[in-house]
Scaffold this motif. Sequence first.
Motif, PDB file in Angstrom:
ATOM      1  N   THR A  79       0.840  -1.188   0.000  1.00  0.00           N
ATOM      2  CA  THR A  79       0.000   0.000   0.000  1.00  0.00           C
ATOM      3  C   THR A  79       0.881   1.246   0.000  1.00  0.00           C
ATOM      4  O   THR A  79       2.097   1.164   0.181  1.00  0.00           O
ATOM      5  CB  THR A  79      -0.909   0.010   1.240  1.00  0.00           C
ATOM      6  OG1 THR A  79      -0.087  -0.074   2.411  1.00  0.00           O
ATOM      7  CG2 THR A  79      -1.891  -1.148   1.224  1.00  0.00           C
ATOM      8  N   ASN A 106      -4.296  -1.431  -3.620  1.00  0.00           N
ATOM      9  CA  ASN A 106      -4.266  -2.236  -2.399  1.00  0.00           C
ATOM     10  C   ASN A 106      -4.740  -1.449  -1.175  1.00  0.00           C
ATOM     11  O   ASN A 106      -5.217  -2.040  -0.206  1.00  0.00           O
ATOM     12  CB  ASN A 106      -2.856  -2.773  -2.146  1.00  0.00           C
ATOM     13  CG  ASN A 106      -2.498  -3.898  -3.095  1.00  0.00           C
ATOM     14  OD1 ASN A 106      -3.347  -4.668  -3.521  1.00  0.00           O
ATOM     15  ND2 ASN A 106      -1.225  -3.997  -3.449  1.00  0.00           N
ATOM     16  N   ASP A 107      -4.587  -0.130  -1.222  1.00  0.00           N
ATOM     17  CA  ASP A 107      -5.135   0.708  -0.154  1.00  0.00           C
ATOM     18  C   ASP A 107      -6.654   0.605  -0.147  1.00  0.00           C
ATOM     19  O   ASP A 107      -7.279   0.451   0.913  1.00  0.00           O
ATOM     20  CB  ASP A 107      -4.728   2.172  -0.369  1.00  0.00           C
ATOM     21  CG  ASP A 107      -3.233   2.382  -0.348  1.00  0.00           C
ATOM     22  OD1 ASP A 107      -2.749   3.025   0.589  1.00  0.00           O
ATOM     23  OD2 ASP A 107      -2.546   1.920  -1.273  1.00  0.00           O
ATOM     24  N   ILE A 120      -4.841   8.321   0.703  1.00  0.00           N
ATOM     25  CA  ILE A 120      -4.060   7.654  -0.342  1.00  0.00           C
ATOM     26  C   ILE A 120      -3.398   8.698  -1.221  1.00  0.00           C
ATOM     27  O   ILE A 120      -2.196   8.629  -1.513  1.00  0.00           O
ATOM     28  CB  ILE A 120      -4.956   6.731  -1.198  1.00  0.00           C
ATOM     29  CG1 ILE A 120      -5.623   5.665  -0.347  1.00  0.00           C
ATOM     30  CG2 ILE A 120      -4.134   6.086  -2.326  1.00  0.00           C
ATOM     31  CD1 ILE A 120      -6.709   4.881  -1.070  1.00  0.00           C
TER      32      ILE A 120
END
Length: 224
Positions: A79, A106-107, A120
């Motif tokens: 992430t 993936n976050d 993010i």
Amino acid sequence: MKLTKIIVLIMLSFLGFSKNSTAQEQDWANLTKYKEANTKAKTASVVFMGNSITEGWANVNPDFFTANNYANRGISGQTTPQMLLRFRQDVISLKPKAVVILAGTNDIAGNTGPITLEQIRDNILSMVELAQANDILPIVCSVLPAYDYPWRPGLQPNIKIPKLNALLEDMCTKTGAVYLDYFTSLADERNGLPKKHSYDEVHLTEEGYKELEKMVAACLKKQL
């Protein structure tokens, strides 16, 4: 004696060396993965920073990287906070002209816990600022389409990813970073990846990587 033992165990748990700790927990950002490779490489013309999509690229077409003196620094499952933590050693230390950042999916999948789209964006912004402070051109890629995550279904990445990409594009406009739009060329009518480009709705086929190579090669030729 018993009290002393309890205190020692508590101290070890805070230091991350309790009996239940794993090697992965002790090296949360996987700082050891490319440590030796970074020492051997010393420099690279371009560094590709990312997750499994970037890491898998080197397996599918290693010549793309070796022939151009590109360094692949993708790590599966990672992430943006993990990438940010290793950015200095895996990117800046190699003194590249540019860094290609492909991160964020993936976050959204929650691989390292809850995180907002703005957080993010801010992690990627920090990578951009680190690159610019070290005279490295940051190229921020749009997050690739994903209709759903096989390992964690129901999170609606097909809705969240376009929103994150809008934040990333705006951030690039404001900072002077380069925005590379993979999403528009790869997305199908569901905001997912078509079968010819992905075998599991997230990771790319050889044909998918060919599309990325064409786009990033054109971008690097224009910018460098």
